[in-house]
Design a protein around this motif. Structure first.
Motif, PDB file in Angstrom:
ATOM      1  N   GLY A  60       2.515  15.960  -5.510  1.00  0.00           N
ATOM      2  CA  GLY A  60       2.910  17.125  -4.586  1.00  0.00           C
ATOM      3  C   GLY A  60       1.743  17.266  -3.462  1.00  0.00           C
ATOM      4  O   GLY A  60       0.865  16.360  -3.481  1.00  0.00           O
ATOM      5  N   ILE A  61       2.517  17.884  -2.313  1.00  0.00           N
ATOM      6  CA  ILE A  61       1.552  17.972  -1.106  1.00  0.00           C
ATOM      7  C   ILE A  61       0.848  19.288  -1.131  1.00  0.00           C
ATOM      8  O   ILE A  61       1.122  20.199  -1.814  1.00  0.00           O
ATOM      9  N   ILE A  62      -0.440  19.116  -0.837  1.00  0.00           N
ATOM     10  CA  ILE A  62      -1.454  20.110  -0.848  1.00  0.00           C
ATOM     11  C   ILE A  62      -1.684  20.791   0.706  1.00  0.00           C
ATOM     12  O   ILE A  62      -1.794  19.885   1.451  1.00  0.00           O
ATOM     13  N   THR A  63      -1.460  21.969   0.992  1.00  0.00           N
ATOM     14  CA  THR A  63      -1.755  22.551   2.160  1.00  0.00           C
ATOM     15  C   THR A  63      -2.455  23.713   1.946  1.00  0.00           C
ATOM     16  O   THR A  63      -2.247  24.779   1.313  1.00  0.00           O
ATOM     17  N   VAL A  64      -3.711  23.658   2.860  1.00  0.00           N
ATOM     18  CA  VAL A  64      -4.417  24.875   2.823  1.00  0.00           C
ATOM     19  C   VAL A  64      -4.560  25.497   4.500  1.00  0.00           C
ATOM     20  O   VAL A  64      -4.781  24.416   5.426  1.00  0.00           O
ATOM     21  N   THR A 100       0.545  25.280  -1.884  1.00  0.00           N
ATOM     22  CA  THR A 100       0.223  25.883  -0.540  1.00  0.00           C
ATOM     23  C   THR A 100      -0.535  27.306  -0.769  1.00  0.00           C
ATOM     24  O   THR A 100       0.024  28.163  -1.318  1.00  0.00           O
ATOM     25  N   ILE A 101      -1.642  27.294   0.135  1.00  0.00           N
ATOM     26  CA  ILE A 101      -2.574  28.247   0.130  1.00  0.00           C
ATOM     27  C   ILE A 101      -2.744  28.828   1.432  1.00  0.00           C
ATOM     28  O   ILE A 101      -3.009  28.138   2.392  1.00  0.00           O
ATOM     29  N   SER A 102      -2.322  30.018   1.559  1.00  0.00           N
ATOM     30  CA  SER A 102      -2.558  30.681   3.076  1.00  0.00           C
ATOM     31  C   SER A 102      -3.194  31.903   2.955  1.00  0.00           C
ATOM     32  O   SER A 102      -2.653  32.936   2.063  1.00  0.00           O
ATOM     33  N   TYR A 103      -4.234  31.958   3.527  1.00  0.00           N
ATOM     34  CA  TYR A 103      -5.225  33.254   3.343  1.00  0.00           C
ATOM     35  C   TYR A 103      -4.889  34.549   4.609  1.00  0.00           C
ATOM     36  O   TYR A 103      -4.237  33.871   5.756  1.00  0.00           O
ATOM     37  N   LYS A 104      -4.837  35.661   4.183  1.00  0.00           N
ATOM     38  CA  LYS A 104      -4.734  36.357   5.144  1.00  0.00           C
ATOM     39  C   LYS A 104      -5.565  36.623   6.153  1.00  0.00           C
ATOM     40  O   LYS A 104      -5.284  36.717   7.418  1.00  0.00           O
ATOM     41  N   GLU A 105      -7.020  36.486   5.806  1.00  0.00           N
ATOM     42  CA  GLU A 105      -8.068  36.407   6.747  1.00  0.00           C
ATOM     43  C   GLU A 105      -8.830  35.208   6.613  1.00  0.00           C
ATOM     44  O   GLU A 105      -9.073  34.825   5.334  1.00  0.00           O
ATOM     45  N   ALA A 106      -9.189  34.493   7.574  1.00  0.00           N
ATOM     46  CA  ALA A 106     -10.053  33.193   7.473  1.00  0.00           C
ATOM     47  C   ALA A 106     -11.271  33.373   6.300  1.00  0.00           C
ATOM     48  O   ALA A 106     -11.913  34.378   6.406  1.00  0.00           O
ATOM     49  N   VAL A 112      -5.926  20.506   5.496  1.00  0.00           N
ATOM     50  CA  VAL A 112      -6.718  21.826   5.312  1.00  0.00           C
ATOM     51  C   VAL A 112      -6.913  22.238   6.896  1.00  0.00           C
ATOM     52  O   VAL A 112      -7.541  21.281   7.688  1.00  0.00           O
ATOM     53  N   ASN A 113      -6.668  23.226   7.063  1.00  0.00           N
ATOM     54  CA  ASN A 113      -6.624  23.885   8.526  1.00  0.00           C
ATOM     55  C   ASN A 113      -7.312  25.382   8.374  1.00  0.00           C
ATOM     56  O   ASN A 113      -6.637  26.405   8.361  1.00  0.00           O
ATOM     57  N   LEU A 114      -8.545  25.475   8.511  1.00  0.00           N
ATOM     58  CA  LEU A 114      -9.377  26.659   8.156  1.00  0.00           C
ATOM     59  C   LEU A 114     -10.433  26.814   9.131  1.00  0.00           C
ATOM     60  O   LEU A 114     -11.140  25.947   9.360  1.00  0.00           O
ATOM     61  N   GLU A 115     -10.589  27.917   9.636  1.00  0.00           N
ATOM     62  CA  GLU A 115     -11.690  28.225  10.636  1.00  0.00           C
ATOM     63  C   GLU A 115     -12.758  28.012  10.199  1.00  0.00           C
ATOM     64  O   GLU A 115     -13.210  28.612   9.051  1.00  0.00           O
ATOM     65  N   MET A 164       1.026  30.475  -2.323  1.00  0.00           N
ATOM     66  CA  MET A 164       0.468  31.661  -2.251  1.00  0.00           C
ATOM     67  C   MET A 164       0.042  32.092  -0.938  1.00  0.00           C
ATOM     68  O   MET A 164      -0.536  31.269  -0.072  1.00  0.00           O
ATOM     69  N   LYS A 165       0.683  33.207  -0.544  1.00  0.00           N
ATOM     70  CA  LYS A 165       0.624  33.581   1.054  1.00  0.00           C
ATOM     71  C   LYS A 165      -0.075  34.827   1.088  1.00  0.00           C
ATOM     72  O   LYS A 165      -0.019  35.806   0.251  1.00  0.00           O
ATOM     73  N   GLU A 166      -0.702  35.245   2.180  1.00  0.00           N
ATOM     74  CA  GLU A 166      -1.446  36.204   2.649  1.00  0.00           C
ATOM     75  C   GLU A 166      -2.489  36.437   1.759  1.00  0.00           C
ATOM     76  O   GLU A 166      -2.563  37.885   1.184  1.00  0.00           O
TER      77      GLU A 166
END
Length: 290
Positions: free
Chosen positions: A285-289, A229-235, A252-255, A210-212
């Protein structure tokens, strides 16, 4: 050697005769039907093997059309289109019988359906083997059930979307829904720039990317085998996060993210007052946020 050459020439000659007879024995079937949108609230498609293309139109009619080649001896129409009250039904069944039924010699045809904005409140689509393309469709409820084949959805606007897939890749781009549910057995799911207040995705064997995406009320993703994989458009500004992976590989790499419980297999934390929820589970599986 001479016998082999003669045999090859014989086979080619017979093949040429067969192809000639096949071409001469085919006829082209073209059909187009239109319906006034004031009379239609639902669209139901039950398709065995053909491709399906749903697209937006500026005209005020719902239009269904297709073109196919059939053997001359097969007089029956391969596609049935009928109106049942405020519902339009489209049925396609293969005509091959016996040993030829499950053999495919390339794409047969595509059913094209043009739909005005918000003209149909409910679309139910069932497809066994063909591909599905949806472009800029607005509806209240979209239901897709497919055995195999690619599913490409772009510019969808709906209150509720439900997709059930046994096999085949799924792609959803630039879409907006209040509620999105995806259940996949085999096949990757790619979600890009999709706004959904409530999303639930389950996959037995396949990656979920899931991107943006935009922060919603609830996002749940579970895979038996496959990366998430979860990728946010904005934090995100208000989020509760729970990520669990038996492979013990979670990033996990979120502001503004605050850790609450972090182990090899579990990452739990929050951002702000945690009014929204993100829950991710992967057995293998690998989880990335991020």
């Amino acid at each position: 050697m001479k016998k082999a050459i003669i045999a090859l020439i014989f086979v080619i000659a017979i093949g040429g005769i067969f192809l000639t007879l096949k071409i001469d024995g085919e006829k082209s079937i073209t059909e187009e039907q239109s319906f006034d949108v004031e009379e239609i609230k639902e669209l139901e498609l039950n398709i065995e093997s053909w491709d399906i293309a749903l697209e937006n139109t500026e005209f005020d009619k719902l239009t269904i059309k297709f073109n196919s080649k059939q053997q001359q001896k097969k007089q029956s129409n391969p596609v049935e289109i009928k109106k049942d009250g405020n519902k339009v039904k489209v049925l396609q069944q293969d005509t091959e019988k016996g040993a030829m039924k499950n053999l495919s010699f390339g794409k047969k045809a595509t059913i094209h359906i043009s739909i005005p904005n918000n003209a149909v409140s409910k679309i139910a689509l069932k497809n066994s083997y063909g591909d599905i393309k949806i472009n800029n469709i607005e509806t209240e409820e979209l239901t897709i059930s497919t055995d195999s084949g690619a599913k490409i959805i772009k510019g969808l606007s709906a209150v509720k979307g439900t997709i059930t897939s046994t096999d085949g890749e799924l792609s959803i781009v630039d879409s907006s829904l209040n509620e999105l549910t995806i259940a996949a057995t085999n096949g990757d799911s790619y979600i890009t720039r999709v706004n959904s207040l409530k999303t639930k995705i389950t996959s037995t064997n396949g990656e979920v990317l899931m991107k943006e995406i935009s922060e919603g009320k609830a996002l749940f993703v579970e895979t038996a085998s496959g990366d998430i994989t979860i990728s946010y458009k904005e934090a995100p500004t208000s989020l509760e996060l729970i990520a669990n992976s038996e492979s013990s590989d979670i990033s996990v790499n979120l502001e503004g993210y605050q850790k609450e419980e972090h182990t090899e297999q579990l990452k739990k934390g929050k951002i702000g007052d945690a009014s929204n929820k993100l829950e991710l589970i992967s057995n293998e599986g690998i989880i990335t946020v991020k």
